[in-house]
Design an enzyme around this catalytic site. Structure first.
Site, PDB file in Angstrom:
ATOM      1  N   GLU A   1      68.215  36.075  75.520  1.00  0.00           N
ATOM      2  CA  GLU A   1      67.752  36.509  74.192  1.00  0.00           C
ATOM      3  C   GLU A   1      67.733  38.027  74.154  1.00  0.00           C
ATOM      4  O   GLU A   1      67.170  38.654  75.056  1.00  0.00           O
ATOM      5  CB  GLU A   1      66.352  35.934  73.928  1.00  0.00           C
TER       6      GLU A   1
ATOM      7  N   HIS B   1      65.561  22.162  66.385  1.00  0.00           N
ATOM      8  CA  HIS B   1      65.589  22.222  67.859  1.00  0.00           C
ATOM      9  C   HIS B   1      66.027  20.910  68.491  1.00  0.00           C
ATOM     10  O   HIS B   1      66.724  20.907  69.499  1.00  0.00           O
ATOM     11  CB  HIS B   1      64.232  22.708  68.392  1.00  0.00           C
TER      12      HIS B   1
ATOM     13  N   GLN C   1      65.482  44.046  64.631  1.00  0.00           N
ATOM     14  CA  GLN C   1      65.270  43.391  63.336  1.00  0.00           C
ATOM     15  C   GLN C   1      63.820  43.516  62.887  1.00  0.00           C
ATOM     16  O   GLN C   1      62.952  43.964  63.629  1.00  0.00           O
ATOM     17  CB  GLN C   1      65.680  41.912  63.436  1.00  0.00           C
TER      18      GLN C   1
ATOM     19  N   ASP D   1      72.085  29.604  69.720  1.00  0.00           N
ATOM     20  CA  ASP D   1      70.927  29.419  68.844  1.00  0.00           C
ATOM     21  C   ASP D   1      70.600  30.783  68.251  1.00  0.00           C
ATOM     22  O   ASP D   1      69.669  31.464  68.669  1.00  0.00           O
ATOM     23  CB  ASP D   1      69.768  28.875  69.690  1.00  0.00           C
ATOM     24  N   SER D   2      71.402  31.169  67.276  1.00  0.00           N
ATOM     25  CA  SER D   2      71.327  32.534  66.765  1.00  0.00           C
ATOM     26  C   SER D   2      70.837  32.530  65.329  1.00  0.00           C
ATOM     27  O   SER D   2      70.754  31.494  64.681  1.00  0.00           O
ATOM     28  CB  SER D   2      72.729  33.133  66.780  1.00  0.00           C
TER      29      SER D   2
ATOM     30  N   PRO E   1      71.938  41.184  63.768  1.00  0.00           N
ATOM     31  CA  PRO E   1      72.218  41.170  65.217  1.00  0.00           C
ATOM     32  C   PRO E   1      73.027  39.961  65.689  1.00  0.00           C
ATOM     33  O   PRO E   1      73.660  40.007  66.739  1.00  0.00           O
ATOM     34  CB  PRO E   1      70.822  41.175  65.859  1.00  0.00           C
TER      35      PRO E   1
END
Lengths: 287, 287
Positions: free
Chosen positions: A115, A71, A40, A163-164, A170
């Protein structure tokens, strides 16, 4: 609110278009970092109003000033529903803010964060020291594809946090029924899946599609909301997914006591209040 | 979210700066109305995303698309705390959206709306037919100064709603302790005062000042929050002020039943949930 003087300086503004016809705009001090990563377009800017801002493919992922809402809300809501959570899997979350919040709980023994984009982790460590601090050593960061990890792991988790980024780019494969089904399989019977799922105000169809997919897999899917000023519409939606009909109440009122005065958003009233949905949102979900 | 094509057309965008360094921007179809009234700069634009928008002195007062949140929340919260409210005074509210919501309740016998700017009323009637419809005939619209009215009236009210613009410009006098004290005096002992009071996220000092003034006058001052996408930060603050320590619970669960499916935001879970405050807001108020 006030009148502004333009002192003749060159002004640089960043605008994110939330729809083709509306957006949010920030005055920029400078661009701190820019990299076309393998996955990205990663940009970090410094702004006057929101401090440092991380952008992925042109969209605001987080700002120094309001990251705490996202968060805290993706983390403390599920953990306070099931205080026996010991094994946590974070899919995505490369900025490390979710890891920071999970690591506050001393009884959580094993945190894995997977990640895909290493550059998100390294640039967050460099530019967002407040996000990348942790409060325990019970974690492992894996650079890899979260989908692959979920399909191959032999571990069983008590909590999975997705947590995308949004379901374009992606992050897309993290919003499929097939992926949710696999998450279900690697959760124990009291396990919880939590994820962010956009604004019910602007992206109604997308949010509804995600909800319907989750409902095919989990018995109990509960939307909850939080105020995130720099996200589209300021109304942000999360889903909490359970395998059984468990109450959503806070189970152990003492659990967060030790760090309650460092949290900036979450508390037990917010926990309960965040499940209150406006009529137009209830109608959208058919609940 | 999506990529946009610029088809070579001239594009007109309106931007409201919420602070010197950030703002919201909408694509405009056309300007429908513009008048320098006796009190303010009144503009009505038609936008692609939010429908028709009323601007006063350059600030968004309401949009077709999200006005329901503000008008439902400033109205139904107090009325459901005290179901015996019969006499209601609306200060400001020239767009008539608050009047529309109050008029839904058949047991409310007497509604007075005192708006200083006649042009706001007439232009709302022309451009916002959805706002200016009413559900009873128990109301009277007075064109006049709300402060004067409050200081001179011999009437006693059960509910006063201050539906004003922000504390800069013509609305300024509606945010003084002296005015709040007079409102207190013309409320009966179970009476309620409700008002809008900006974003705790952006205008911390201003919101705190208002809170402290109200606290000097009323025994019980409760902030509550709602998601309003086109207002600064999307997190909007209201105050509910009582003369005694009354519970904030919904008292008569049947009261709104007949129009619950036409309301788009308010319901009894939202009522309770809106009083849940994030830690940073609680801290700001010292509660």
């Amino acid at each position: 609110m006030k009148e502004f003087n333009n002192s003749g300086q060159t002004q640089l503004w960043f605008t994110e278009y939330h729809t083709p016809n509306s957006g949010i705009t920030f005055k920029v001090k400078e661009t701190l970092y820019r990299k076309k990563t393998k996955y990205q377009d990663l940009v970090i800017i410094d702004t006057y109003e929101f401090g440092k801002v991380m952008l992925l493919d042109g969209l605001v992922m987080l700002t120094d000033r309001d990251e705490f809402v996202y968060h805290e809300m993706i983390t403390h809501v599920p953990i306070n529903i099931n205080p026996k959570i010991e094994n946590v899997l974070i899919i995505g979350g490369g900025d490390c803010g979710t890891l920071r919040e999970v690591s506050r709980y001393k009884h959580i023994k094993n945190i894995k964060m997977v990640e895909i984009d290493k550059d998100v982790i390294t640039s967050s460590k460099k530019f967002f020291p407040n996000l990348t601090k942790t409060f325990s050593k019970n974690y492992k960061i894996i650079v890899g594809d979260g989908i692959d990890f979920v399909f191959k792991t032999k571990e069983i988790f008590d909590l999975i946090i997705i947590d995308s980024s949004d379901p374009i780019g992606p992050g897309e494969g993290l919003f499929t029924e097939k992926f949710y089904r696999k998450c279900y399989e690697i959760l124990n019977e009291n396990g919880i899946l939590t994820l962010q799922a956009e604004s019910p105000y602007f992206y109604k169809d997308s949010v509804k599609t995600i909800y319907n997919r989750l409902k095919k897999v989990f018995l109990n899917v509960k939307p909850y909301l939080a105020f995130i000023p720099t996200y589209p519409s300021g109304m942000w939606n999360f889903f909490l997914c359970l395998k059984e009909e468990t109450s959503l109440d806070v189970k152990n009122k003492n659990l967060i006591k030790s760090f309650q005065n460092v949290l900036k958003y979450y508390n037990h009233q917010i926990h309960t209040g965040s499940f209150s949905l406006p009529n137009f949102v209830k109608k959208m979900y058919g609940i």
